[in-house]
Design a protein around this motif. Structure first.
Motif, mmCIF file in Angstrom:
data_model
loop_
_atom_site.group_PDB
_atom_site.id
_atom_site.type_symbol
_atom_site.label_atom_id
_atom_site.label_comp_id
_atom_site.label_asym_id
_atom_site.label_seq_id
_atom_site.Cartn_x
_atom_site.Cartn_y
_atom_site.Cartn_z
ATOM 1 N N ALA A 235 1.067 -1.170 0.050
ATOM 2 C CA ALA A 235 -0.082 0.131 0.053
ATOM 3 C C ALA A 235 0.941 1.195 -0.021
ATOM 4 O O ALA A 235 2.081 1.319 0.388
ATOM 5 C CB ALA A 235 -0.846 -0.077 1.122
ATOM 6 N N GLY A 236 0.382 2.188 -0.597
ATOM 7 C CA GLY A 236 1.263 3.476 -0.716
ATOM 8 C C GLY A 236 0.912 4.362 0.683
ATOM 9 O O GLY A 236 0.685 5.589 0.554
ATOM 10 N N ARG A 237 1.560 3.747 1.668
ATOM 11 C CA ARG A 237 1.163 4.419 3.063
ATOM 12 C C ARG A 237 2.296 5.645 3.364
ATOM 13 O O ARG A 237 1.486 6.790 3.473
ATOM 14 C CB ARG A 237 1.127 3.323 4.047
ATOM 15 C CG ARG A 237 1.239 3.970 5.594
ATOM 16 C CD ARG A 237 -0.163 4.233 5.998
ATOM 17 N NE ARG A 237 -0.385 4.638 7.395
ATOM 18 C CZ ARG A 237 0.259 5.775 7.893
ATOM 19 N NH1 ARG A 237 0.564 6.831 7.176
ATOM 20 N NH2 ARG A 237 0.068 5.927 9.221
ATOM 21 N N ALA A 238 3.321 5.403 3.092
ATOM 22 C CA ALA A 238 4.278 6.543 3.432
ATOM 23 C C ALA A 238 4.832 7.335 2.274
ATOM 24 O O ALA A 238 4.804 6.811 1.125
ATOM 25 C CB ALA A 238 5.615 5.959 4.355
ATOM 26 N N ILE A 239 4.972 8.291 2.423
ATOM 27 C CA ILE A 239 5.588 9.373 1.448
ATOM 28 C C ILE A 239 6.843 9.022 1.007
ATOM 29 O O ILE A 239 7.754 8.781 1.654
ATOM 30 C CB ILE A 239 5.559 10.776 1.829
ATOM 31 C CG1 ILE A 239 4.126 11.306 2.331
ATOM 32 C CG2 ILE A 239 6.020 11.906 0.715
ATOM 33 C CD1 ILE A 239 3.938 12.721 2.779
ATOM 34 N N VAL A 240 6.822 8.889 -0.384
ATOM 35 C CA VAL A 240 8.321 8.542 -1.201
ATOM 36 C C VAL A 240 8.420 9.508 -2.189
ATOM 37 O O VAL A 240 7.984 10.072 -2.998
ATOM 38 C CB VAL A 240 8.127 7.166 -1.772
ATOM 39 C CG1 VAL A 240 9.304 6.849 -2.876
ATOM 40 C CG2 VAL A 240 8.020 6.041 -0.892
ATOM 41 N N THR A 241 9.919 10.151 -1.815
ATOM 42 C CA THR A 241 10.353 11.175 -2.954
ATOM 43 C C THR A 241 11.795 11.004 -2.966
ATOM 44 O O THR A 241 12.441 10.441 -2.225
ATOM 45 C CB THR A 241 9.860 12.663 -2.698
ATOM 46 O OG1 THR A 241 10.998 12.838 -1.431
ATOM 47 C CG2 THR A 241 8.706 13.093 -1.820
ATOM 48 N N PRO A 242 12.216 11.590 -4.236
ATOM 49 C CA PRO A 242 13.762 11.638 -4.288
ATOM 50 C C PRO A 242 14.387 12.445 -3.307
ATOM 51 O O PRO A 242 15.826 12.596 -3.477
ATOM 52 C CB PRO A 242 13.856 11.809 -5.744
ATOM 53 C CG PRO A 242 12.613 12.039 -6.428
ATOM 54 C CD PRO A 242 11.669 12.205 -5.294
ATOM 55 N N ILE A 243 13.952 13.227 -2.577
ATOM 56 C CA ILE A 243 14.445 14.305 -1.828
ATOM 57 C C ILE A 243 14.983 13.511 -0.467
ATOM 58 O O ILE A 243 14.062 12.768 0.272
ATOM 59 C CB ILE A 243 13.615 15.450 -1.423
ATOM 60 C CG1 ILE A 243 13.108 16.068 -2.463
ATOM 61 C CG2 ILE A 243 14.264 16.235 -0.365
ATOM 62 C CD1 ILE A 243 11.848 16.642 -2.358
ATOM 63 N N ALA A 244 16.205 13.828 0.011
ATOM 64 C CA ALA A 244 16.712 12.997 0.910
ATOM 65 C C ALA A 244 16.064 13.702 2.242
ATOM 66 O O ALA A 244 15.911 14.777 2.315
ATOM 67 C CB ALA A 244 18.212 13.207 1.036
ATOM 68 N N GLY A 245 15.622 12.953 3.437
ATOM 69 C CA GLY A 245 15.074 13.668 4.380
ATOM 70 C C GLY A 245 13.266 13.789 4.271
ATOM 71 O O GLY A 245 12.948 14.813 4.905
ATOM 72 N N THR A 246 12.817 12.927 3.604
ATOM 73 C CA THR A 246 11.371 13.062 3.159
ATOM 74 C C THR A 246 10.583 12.583 4.411
ATOM 75 O O THR A 246 9.762 13.320 4.942
ATOM 76 C CB THR A 246 11.111 12.021 2.211
ATOM 77 O OG1 THR A 246 11.828 12.488 0.937
ATOM 78 C CG2 THR A 246 9.513 12.086 1.744
#
Ligand code: GTP
Ligand code: MG
Length: 449
Positions: A235-246
């Motif tokens: 499930a897409g529960r947590a935010i994922v981004t290419p930015i370190a420290g998301t």
């Protein structure tokens, strides 16, 4: 202390609307009170469903005479249409007829007080209702069937026999005859002790089934912790981004791995930073590692290893952990042999290797015996485990006294320890118990159970 002289009533089905709803009456006047609120064409017959009317509904009433009922008392169950209004009316009429509103778990308490079930079985009823995985339900069902009760009963019987023979030796001191020889007593004690130990061994597995395990995902920023978290949850529960420290805070979600219940925790990536929010996030992450049942230490296989990666591996060395080499779909910048620990390769992006990781997670939590959880876990309850531990310690002391190299210690001393062990076992099954303990145990039940 607990009265069973009055008749209790409660709605036994969950609150809210439903297909049907059941009102349960239990106690000496259950039949009379049911008769006062039901319009019956013919009297209630034992274990027969009888059509009837109440003031506001058409119902089916079933009478279970004592002692062959859930509580061991006279029980009448009235199945009505599942309207909260109708069900409340039936309860109110029963109360006008002399019934008292049941406390949480009071039906099951009465089953215990009437001797129909023991305390282990009563607690299993609550566990079965609360179960959220099939494995939890299975363990509770086994206890309800009396598996643990039987095993404790068998141990108790052996203890009783040993105690009786030691006491006989004490009662006839002048005879110069010992009803039990030291060697024989020692052997019996060792056997009893090992049976208690094997129950205790199942207790840690049982705790895992009952309470689930905490699994924390740790790693440096951007290695794909949140991606792995989502992939394990599907499930897409947590935010994922290419930015370190998301990820800044702990993100918690329950997961189910082959019936094993997990609390999966995603954490902030560990790095030195001046950002106040992130500093707190990293501190929380570190605290989460130390209390976890298992830490998944995530590394990024597509980027060269740095000093910080080795720091992380060192910092998590004390924890039960699995090292996960993520991003296996990308070109590798290092090989597993470069690490000081074994690792599992996965790609959170493609799902590659996740099945293998799930198997490793289970094996790590079960202490390396994957089949064990499914087989048996007679003890799942901390109260039972604590009492079994007390029993084991008393048995240990008794064994040491019997095996004393300076000659066996007098029967009196051994007997005290054996009696203590027995008392602990009897507290598990509820042969010995206090009102406070009962109140505590039954307060976690729902009303109507
Ligand atoms: N190719 C590839 N990219 C991945 C994989 N896992 C994560 N990523 C990418 O890596 C970046 C970081 O992913 P996150 O899951 O946010 O990483 P994180 O460890 O939670 O990062 P922080 O929360 O900042 O600590 C995102 O752009 C993801 O799409 C993988 O298995 N393969
Ligand atoms: Mg993250």
């Amino acid at each position: 202390m607990f009265s069973t002289e009055d008749t209790i009533v409660a709605i036994a089905t969950p609150a809210g609307r439903g297909g049907i709803g059941v009102v349960r009456l239990s106690g000496p006047s259950a039949v009379e009170i049911a008769g006062s609120l039901l319009r019956l064409d013919s009297p209630l017959q034992a274990r027969h469903a009888t059509f009837a009317r109440t003031a506001g509904d058409q119902v089916v009433a079933t009478y279970f005479p004592a002692p062959h009922s859930y509580t061991g008392e006279h029980v009448v169950e009235i199945s009505a249409h599942g309207s909260p209004v109708v069900l409340r009316q039936i309860v109110e009429q029963a109360m006008r007829g002399g019934a008292r509103l049941a406390e949480p778990g009071e039906f099951t308490l009465r089953a215990f007080l009437s001797g129909r079930i023991d305390l282990v079985q009563a607690e299993a009823v609550a566990d079965l209702i609360d179960a959220v995985t099939p494995l939890q339900a299975r363990a509770a069902f086994d206890q309800l069937e009396g598996t643990l009760t039987e095993r404790i009963g068998a141990i108790d019987a052996q203890l009783f026999d040993l105690i009786a023979r030691l006491e006989a030796s004490l009662d006839f001191p002048d005879e110069g005859y010992h009803f039990v020889q030291a060697g024989e007593a020692g052997a019996a004690l060792r056997s009893i002790e090992s049976q208690v130990a094997s129950l205790l061994c199942e207790a840690s597995r049982g705790r895992l089934i009952r309470e689930g395990a905490q699994v924390v995902i740790a790693g440096r920023p951007n290695v794909g912790k949140s991606s792995l978290f989502n992939a394990l949850l599907r499930a897409g529960r947590a935010i994922v981004t290419p930015i370190a420290g998301t990820t800044r805070d702990l993100v918690t979600e329950s997961a189910d791995i082959d019936g094993l219940r997990l609390e999966l925790i995603d954490t902030a990536g560990v790095r030195d930073t001046v950002d106040e929010v992130e500093i707190e996030g990293v501190a929380r992450a570190r605290r989460a590692w130390t209390t976890a049942d298992l830490v998944l230490v995530v590394l990024d296989v597509s980027r060269p290893l740095e000093a910080e990666d080795f720091d992380l591996l060192r910092d998590t060395m004390e924890a039960r952990r699995l090292v996960v080499a993520n991003k296996s779909d990308l070109a590798a910048a290092w090989a597993s042999g470069d690490l000081p620990a074994a690792s599992v390769a996965v790609s959170s992006a493609t799902g590659d290797g996740l099945e293998g990781l799930r198997i490793e997670i289970r094996a790590a939590l079960e202490g390396g015996s994957p089949a064990a959880l499914r087989d048996s876990a007679a003890v799942t309850n901390v109260r039972h485990a604590a009492l079994l531990e007390t029993a084991r310690q008393s048995l240990r002391r008794a064994s040491e006294a019997v095996d004393n190299p300076a000659g066996p210690v007098a029967e009196e001393f051994v007997l005290t320890d054996l009696q203590d062990a027995r008392a602990a076992l009897e507290e598990v099954t509820g042969k010995r118990t206090s009102d406070d303990l009962l109140r505590h145990i039954f307060s976690r039940f729902c009303i109507g159970k």
